[in-house]
Design a protein around this motif. Structure first.
Motif, PDB file in Angstrom:
ATOM      1  N   UNK A 188      42.025  32.959  48.670  1.00 44.08           N
ATOM      2  CA  UNK A 188      42.988  33.487  49.629  1.00 44.08           C
ATOM      3  C   UNK A 188      42.311  33.860  50.944  1.00 44.08           C
ATOM      4  N   UNK A 189      41.051  34.245  50.866  1.00 45.74           N
ATOM      5  CA  UNK A 189      40.296  34.648  52.057  1.00 45.74           C
ATOM      6  C   UNK A 189      39.505  33.503  52.651  1.00 45.74           C
ATOM      7  N   UNK A 190      38.923  32.640  51.794  1.00 46.01           N
ATOM      8  CA  UNK A 190      37.944  31.672  52.318  1.00 46.01           C
ATOM      9  C   UNK A 190      37.936  30.377  51.497  1.00 46.01           C
ATOM     10  N   UNK A 191      39.075  29.764  51.282  1.00 46.87           N
ATOM     11  CA  UNK A 191      39.136  28.515  50.519  1.00 46.87           C
ATOM     12  C   UNK A 191      38.244  27.466  51.168  1.00 46.87           C
ATOM     13  N   UNK A 192      37.395  26.836  50.360  1.00 47.99           N
ATOM     14  CA  UNK A 192      36.433  25.848  50.859  1.00 47.99           C
ATOM     15  C   UNK A 192      36.455  24.614  49.981  1.00 47.99           C
ATOM     16  N   UNK A 193      35.973  23.486  50.516  1.00 45.39           N
ATOM     17  CA  UNK A 193      35.896  22.273  49.696  1.00 45.39           C
ATOM     18  C   UNK A 193      34.851  22.511  48.606  1.00 45.39           C
ATOM     19  N   UNK A 194      34.982  21.810  47.465  1.00 44.35           N
ATOM     20  CA  UNK A 194      34.165  22.167  46.296  1.00 44.35           C
ATOM     21  C   UNK A 194      32.784  21.520  46.237  1.00 44.35           C
ATOM     22  N   UNK A 195      32.250  21.041  47.356  1.00 38.59           N
ATOM     23  CA  UNK A 195      30.967  20.329  47.313  1.00 38.59           C
ATOM     24  C   UNK A 195      29.841  21.169  46.732  1.00 38.59           C
ATOM     25  N   UNK A 196      29.841  22.467  46.997  1.00 35.51           N
ATOM     26  CA  UNK A 196      28.802  23.353  46.475  1.00 35.51           C
ATOM     27  C   UNK A 196      29.238  24.084  45.211  1.00 35.51           C
ATOM     28  N   UNK A 197      30.487  23.916  44.820  1.00 34.08           N
ATOM     29  CA  UNK A 197      30.979  24.611  43.630  1.00 34.08           C
ATOM     30  C   UNK A 197      30.939  26.118  43.773  1.00 34.08           C
ATOM     31  N   UNK A 198      31.254  26.624  44.984  1.00 36.42           N
ATOM     32  CA  UNK A 198      31.087  28.049  45.240  1.00 36.42           C
ATOM     33  C   UNK A 198      32.391  28.843  45.267  1.00 36.42           C
ATOM     34  N   UNK A 199      33.522  28.203  44.978  1.00 35.18           N
ATOM     35  CA  UNK A 199      34.791  28.928  45.053  1.00 35.18           C
ATOM     36  C   UNK A 199      34.836  30.159  44.163  1.00 35.18           C
ATOM     37  N   UNK A 200      34.646  29.972  42.864  1.00 37.88           N
ATOM     38  CA  UNK A 200      34.678  31.107  41.935  1.00 37.88           C
ATOM     39  C   UNK A 200      33.491  32.031  42.154  1.00 37.88           C
ATOM     40  N   UNK A 201      32.342  31.451  42.469  1.00 38.83           N
ATOM     41  CA  UNK A 201      31.136  32.268  42.628  1.00 38.83           C
ATOM     42  C   UNK A 201      31.267  33.246  43.790  1.00 38.83           C
ATOM     43  N   UNK A 202      31.794  32.780  44.912  1.00 39.92           N
ATOM     44  CA  UNK A 202      31.976  33.698  46.042  1.00 39.92           C
ATOM     45  C   UNK A 202      33.085  34.701  45.761  1.00 39.92           C
ATOM     46  N   UNK A 203      34.086  34.313  44.958  1.00 40.40           N
ATOM     47  CA  UNK A 203      35.118  35.279  44.573  1.00 40.40           C
ATOM     48  C   UNK A 203      34.523  36.404  43.740  1.00 40.40           C
ATOM     49  N   UNK A 204      33.576  36.078  42.854  1.00 40.72           N
ATOM     50  CA  UNK A 204      32.921  37.120  42.067  1.00 40.72           C
ATOM     51  C   UNK A 204      32.107  38.050  42.975  1.00 40.72           C
ATOM     52  N   UNK A 205      31.451  37.479  43.971  1.00 40.95           N
ATOM     53  CA  UNK A 205      30.739  38.320  44.938  1.00 40.95           C
ATOM     54  C   UNK A 205      31.714  39.224  45.688  1.00 40.95           C
ATOM     55  N   UNK A 206      32.857  38.669  46.103  1.00 41.02           N
ATOM     56  CA  UNK A 206      33.877  39.477  46.778  1.00 41.02           C
ATOM     57  C   UNK A 206      34.278  40.663  45.908  1.00 41.02           C
ATOM     58  N   UNK A 207      34.537  40.385  44.637  1.00 46.16           N
ATOM     59  CA  UNK A 207      34.986  41.437  43.716  1.00 46.16           C
ATOM     60  C   UNK A 207      33.954  42.547  43.615  1.00 46.16           C
ATOM     61  N   UNK A 208      32.692  42.160  43.467  1.00 48.34           N
ATOM     62  CA  UNK A 208      31.621  43.148  43.371  1.00 48.34           C
ATOM     63  C   UNK A 208      31.547  44.014  44.621  1.00 48.34           C
TER      64      UNK A 208
END
Length: 383
Positions: free
Chosen positions: A289-309
């Motif tokens: 919702x904040x920073x949707x990105x193309x999945x080339x680095x596979x970082x969608x869920x990973x950055x969401x976990x960082x956001x949550x923390x």
């Protein structure tokens, strides 16, 4: 002080945020539009930065996840004809303190949901709107329910209704590529435990294969397409991807043939323009919702976990909500903008005619900039 938080969206980021907030003594509840948390036919990779974020939220999450997936041991790059171009053993755990864990998306969702009490997840709640006051925000749902809280977090994905209420913008940006994903149990001599294989064509097509444990393989295919035209049916989507990758060396055709049509997920690859501000009053954004990105680095869920923390950390440390959200944005926006830009750049390169050359450089870490970027991305530690 922030005492109650409503989270719109029961995906991975929303669930992780609820856990993180509750670990800080904040009453956080998740409201999801779906009527049940159904498994979807896809896998994903939780990278070292994502695992470290989850570990900071609650070490037991990572302890529960590791036996449920496959920790990558070796990356292979092949040509469409099957020729091996490069093989690189993984060193993520040694270098960054956590592996790359490949697993079913639904297993990750189930694990996260299991760390929340049952009454903290409300299904069948589609957002209708919200109203802000000086000391609270009221969130309304289409089923007639209303919830009063100190903060509303939009964790409702790339098509976020919360973001749409805050930002005047159009639909997500199409990146000129379509993707197909599936999970299948298939015995094949080339499918080995803990392997990840990237297969690069010379016509803008790519095919990735991940062992995700328990005899299951997650595959992801991508191809250039001038328009995001969807297939008419599940059977048509399956035939489409089979036709696109006809003639590619095994096990590509075997994986596609063995995957039930209804389990193949066909999607356009999209992102959104990065925002310079995520928060408006008592409402903020998280994850796609904040920073949707193309999945080339596979970082969608990973950055969401960082956001949550980080959101939980700043809400805990700042009694003033405005100060907490300002600190959250200062922590997250520059980092996610960098990852967003790198994902777009790398995604475009993977689909160019010389993608094999580019992929090999990444795999062999021959590019000092790539090596430095991974150190920055995966070496990031909780503050």
């Amino acid at each position: 002080m922030t005492r109650k938080v409503v989270i719109a969206g029961g995906g991975l980021g929303g669930l992780a945020a609820a856990i993180a907030l509750r670990r800080q003594g904040i009453d956080a509840e998740v409201y999801e539009k779906a009527r049940d948390l159904r498994p979807i036919g896809a896998g994903l990779s939780v990278a070292p930065n994502g695992l470290k974020a989850l570990r900071a939220i609650d070490p037991a999450i990572v302890d529960a996840l590791r036996p449920r997936g496959s920790e990558a041991a070796c990356f292979h790059l092949r040509r469409a004809g099957g020729e091996l171009v490069a093989t690189t053993p993984t060193t993520h755990e040694e270098r960054y303190g956590a592996p790359v864990l490949n697993l079913l998306w639904s297993r990750l969702q189930e694990t996260l949901a299991g760390f929340l009490p049952g009454d903290a997840i409300h299904l069948g709640h589609r957002l209708a709107g919200f109203t802000q006051q000086a000391d609270h925000v009221v969130t309304r749902f289409e089923n007639g329910a209303t919830v009063r809280a100190d903060l509303l977090v939009g964790a409702d994905g790339i098509h976020s209704a919360v973001r749409r209420s805050l930002v005047d913008e159009g639909p997500p940006r199409y990146a000129g590529r379509l993707s197909w994903r599936g999970v299948v149990g298939l015995a094949h001599p080339s499918l080995r435990p803990r392997d990840v294989t990237m297969i690069a064509g010379t016509d803008g097509k790519t095919f990735a294969i991940f062992d995700i444990g328990d005899g299951l393989t997650f595959w992801s295919a991508g191809a250039l397409s001038p328009e995001p035209t969807p297939s008419d049916s599940a059977a048509a989507a399956k035939q489409r991807v089979i036709d696109l990758f006809a003639g590619w060396a095994p096990p590509v055709g075997d994986l596609l043939a063995a995957t039930p049509a209804g389990d193949i997920v066909e999607r356009p690859i999209e992102d959104r323009t990065p925002l310079t501000r995520w928060s408006h009053g008592r409402v903020t954004l998280l994850g796609d919702a904040a920073h949707a990105m193309v999945p080339a680095l596979g970082q969608g869920a990973n950055t969401a976990f960082e956001d949550a923390r980080e959101l939980a950390r700043y809400l805990h440390h700042h009694a003033d909500l405005t100060a907490a959200l300002a600190a959250y944005e200062a922590s997250r926006i520059p980092r996610t903008q960098t990852i967003h830009a790198r994902s777009a750049l790398q995604g475009n390169r993977y689909y160019e005619a010389d993608s094999e050359v580019f992929s090999r450089a990444v795999l062999e870490r021959a590019n000092a900039d790539q090596n430095a970027f991974e150190d920055w991305l995966y070496g990031e530690a909780p503050a």
